[in-house]
Write a protein that holds these residues in place. Structure first.
Motif, PDB file in Angstrom:
ATOM      1  N   UNK A   1      13.552 116.705 -58.330  1.00 15.58           N
ATOM      2  CA  UNK A   1      13.103 117.106 -59.661  1.00 15.58           C
ATOM      3  C   UNK A   1      11.821 116.377 -60.038  1.00 15.58           C
ATOM      4  N   UNK A   2      11.761 115.078 -59.750  1.00 13.55           N
ATOM      5  CA  UNK A   2      10.541 114.307 -60.056  1.00 13.55           C
ATOM      6  C   UNK A   2       9.348 114.904 -59.321  1.00 13.55           C
TER       7      UNK A   2
ATOM      8  N   UNK B   1      11.200 128.330 -58.290  1.00 13.26           N
ATOM      9  CA  UNK B   1      12.114 127.444 -59.024  1.00 13.26           C
ATOM     10  C   UNK B   1      12.699 126.351 -58.134  1.00 13.26           C
ATOM     11  N   UNK B   2      12.804 125.145 -58.698  1.00 12.95           N
ATOM     12  CA  UNK B   2      13.257 123.995 -57.917  1.00 12.95           C
ATOM     13  C   UNK B   2      14.675 124.170 -57.398  1.00 12.95           C
TER      14      UNK B   2
ATOM     15  N   UNK C   1      19.527 121.987 -60.239  1.00 11.90           N
ATOM     16  CA  UNK C   1      19.476 123.070 -61.226  1.00 11.90           C
ATOM     17  C   UNK C   1      19.687 122.520 -62.636  1.00 11.90           C
ATOM     18  N   UNK C   2      20.676 121.633 -62.796  1.00 13.16           N
ATOM     19  CA  UNK C   2      20.942 121.054 -64.113  1.00 13.16           C
ATOM     20  C   UNK C   2      19.771 120.206 -64.594  1.00 13.16           C
TER      21      UNK C   2
ATOM     22  N   UNK D   1      14.928 118.868 -67.828  1.00 12.33           N
ATOM     23  CA  UNK D   1      13.659 118.129 -67.863  1.00 12.33           C
ATOM     24  C   UNK D   1      12.423 118.977 -67.560  1.00 12.33           C
ATOM     25  N   UNK D   2      12.614 120.137 -66.930  1.00  9.93           N
ATOM     26  CA  UNK D   2      11.455 120.963 -66.594  1.00  9.93           C
ATOM     27  C   UNK D   2      11.506 122.339 -67.253  1.00  9.93           C
ATOM     28  N   UNK D   3      12.540 122.590 -68.042  1.00 10.74           N
ATOM     29  CA  UNK D   3      12.625 123.849 -68.767  1.00 10.74           C
ATOM     30  C   UNK D   3      12.846 125.065 -67.894  1.00 10.74           C
TER      31      UNK D   3
END
Length: 275
Positions: free
Chosen positions: A157-158, A229-230, A101-102, A107-109
């Protein structure tokens, strides 16, 4: 989050718990993990050959994720040497949703609604409470388990960014997993030798099956991250710890204590809040 995405991610969580149980049963976990990766590489090559390649903007992310996956494999195998699945797995999986989440915010807004943050917090709390049912045995393994969680957050995230740039989630997954599956045997050979890698041992078929199950599970997660959402997807995926507790009780003769049941209830509540 759409209901079909929730169901898919929960299915992926069940698959993830299953292949970790397969890995836990191996006597040489580094060899088992490497065989799993080789199976992933073969299957990914077949899928990649049938699909158009992903957009060029996603190639860097696919390669970076493959490197992170190798690091995750090494940390996971190392962590299982000093503690059992019931402690390492919950710690590693419990910290990653919060980190994701952080990182996704930075990095992804991404912005997660307050209800989503509450659900993620509930899932992580329930998972971590499972990890510390025997606190004294968990602490010596903490650095490796936390390192595993950091790798999980990083590659999630990547991949979340890469799959959105790819325009083709399945193709992105296939190429990333192909690169990962090729890198892992090279690392094994560097750490050990070629002969032991290709020696046919008991557990070979189980490791191959585990690799295919792992590929399917992560492919489902990649698809979900392209449409949701990730952080929320990650939190739902980490309910695999709940499935692992139930699998351990049903098939491995492990105890299902009141504390475990309460932790599973908190995880289930968190998934409902996210949904």
């Amino acid at each position: 989050m759409p209901l079909h995405i929730i169901c898919l991610v929960l299915f992926a969580a069940l698959l993830h718990a299953s292949w970790n149980a397969m890995l836990r049963g191996g006597t040489d976990r580094l060899w088992s993990m490497t065989i799993m990766c080789m199976a992933i590489a073969v299957a990914s090559f077949i899928v990649a050959a049938l699909l158009a390649p992903p957009a060029r903007a996603s190639w860097f992310y696919a390669g970076f994720s493959a490197v992170l996956h190798v690091g995750y494999n090494l940390f996971l195998v190392r962590s299982y040497k000093s503690a059992d699945l019931g402690q390492t797995y919950p710690i590693a999986r419990g910290v990653s949703p919060i980190l994701i989440v952080l990182a996704a915010s930075l990095f992804a807004g991404e912005r997660v609604a307050p209800s989503g943050l509450l659900g993620i917090a509930l899932v992580s709390t329930g998972i971590l409470s499972l990890a510390f049912t025997r606190r004294r045995r968990a602490l010596p393994n903490l650095p490796y388990a936390l390192g595993t969680g950091l790798f999980i957050a990083a590659y999630s995230v990547v991949d979340g960014i890469g799959v959105r740039l790819s325009g083709a989630p399945m193709a992105y997954t296939a190429w990333m997993c192909l690169l990962w599956g090729v890198m892992m045997p090279m690392v094994y050979i560097g750490l050990r030798d070629t002969q032991s890698l290709f020696a046919l041992r008991p557990g070979f078929a189980v490791a191959v099956a585990g690799g295919l199950v792992s590929l399917l599970a992560y492919g489902v997660v990649i698809y979900a991250m392209a449409h949701a959402p990730m952080g929320a997807v990650s939190a739902l995926r980490e309910t695999s710890v709940m499935f692992a507790a139930l699998i351990g009780y049903a098939f491995l003769g492990e105890a299902l204590t009141l504390r475990k049941l309460l932790a599973c209830a908190v995880i289930a509540l968190g998934t409902l809040v996210i949904g």
